[in-house]
Design an enzyme around this catalytic site. Sequence first.
Site, mmCIF file in Angstrom:
data_model
loop_
_atom_site.group_PDB
_atom_site.id
_atom_site.type_symbol
_atom_site.label_atom_id
_atom_site.label_comp_id
_atom_site.label_asym_id
_atom_site.label_seq_id
_atom_site.Cartn_x
_atom_site.Cartn_y
_atom_site.Cartn_z
ATOM 1 N N ASP A 25 -24.857 33.670 -2.870
ATOM 2 C CA ASP A 25 -23.899 32.881 -1.485
ATOM 3 C C ASP A 25 -24.727 32.052 -0.648
ATOM 4 O O ASP A 25 -24.507 30.596 -1.113
ATOM 5 C CB ASP A 25 -23.874 33.495 -0.298
ATOM 6 C CG ASP A 25 -24.697 35.004 0.235
ATOM 7 O OD1 ASP A 25 -26.138 34.819 -0.127
ATOM 8 O OD2 ASP A 25 -25.118 35.424 1.243
ATOM 9 N N THR B 49 -24.794 39.136 8.263
ATOM 10 C CA THR B 49 -25.720 40.035 8.440
ATOM 11 C C THR B 49 -27.115 40.261 9.548
ATOM 12 O O THR B 49 -27.532 40.626 9.887
ATOM 13 C CB THR B 49 -25.838 41.476 7.763
ATOM 14 O OG1 THR B 49 -23.825 41.335 7.234
ATOM 15 C CG2 THR B 49 -26.661 42.201 7.813
#
Length: 255
Positions: A109, A132
């Site tokens: 990512d 997160t």
Amino acid sequence: MLLTIDIGNTNIKIGAYQGERLTAHWRVTTERHRLADEYLVLLHNLFDLGGIDPRHIDGCAISCVVPPLTGEFRALCHKYFRVDPLMVNASTPTGLQYKVDAPAELGADRIANSLAAFRRYGGPVIVLAFGTATTFDVITATGEYIGGAIAPGIGISADALFRLAAKLYQVELVRPPKVIGTNTIHHMQSGVILGYAGLVEGLVRRMQAELGTSCPVVATGGLAELIAAETEAITTVEPYLTLDGLRLIYEMNRQ
């Protein structure tokens, strides 16, 4: 049609592209013990809601930071779409040069975010992804990925207060009425939200000092808008930066 899938620890972001146009997108909760067939059912329902014909999907690009799901989504693409997905990692050609100690440790990512931001804004550029964990990535004017930082995510910070402090409780992640709170809820919101804005400002300032210049700061992720509203350190918010990066990487590696 290209399907892009960003599998994170908390959420999975899915985008359907017709050329360069994002025609549909979804966000679902990551369930790391689900099997390919279970995710197939979920995708089928999403496609029905979005008016997407799966027979038109002829390519798939995936970033995954949840190892148990890598094989499941690869199997899903083979079974449902009859395509071999591009599983992005540091070995995937992107045009970026990795000037870090262990490129293989970079999340897919972050690679997608870095390429998308560099293509759109040039360099140097700093990319923030609020997930997160919150990641900071730095790309130079010549397309070198030179490193970054990782901080506990906003949700993790709030949850830690709730779980580890006996007299504190879960609060909504929204801006408090003022910095100096007058009750416990506002105290926590001020510390988490406004404190996090201060964390962003401090790290961005230090990174730009090391670069020797100011530069665009591009933010993405579920809570990017919330923090961007509290600091001038963030130049712009790009909600679909990761999906766009996956599209770009796929186009670069098409056979």
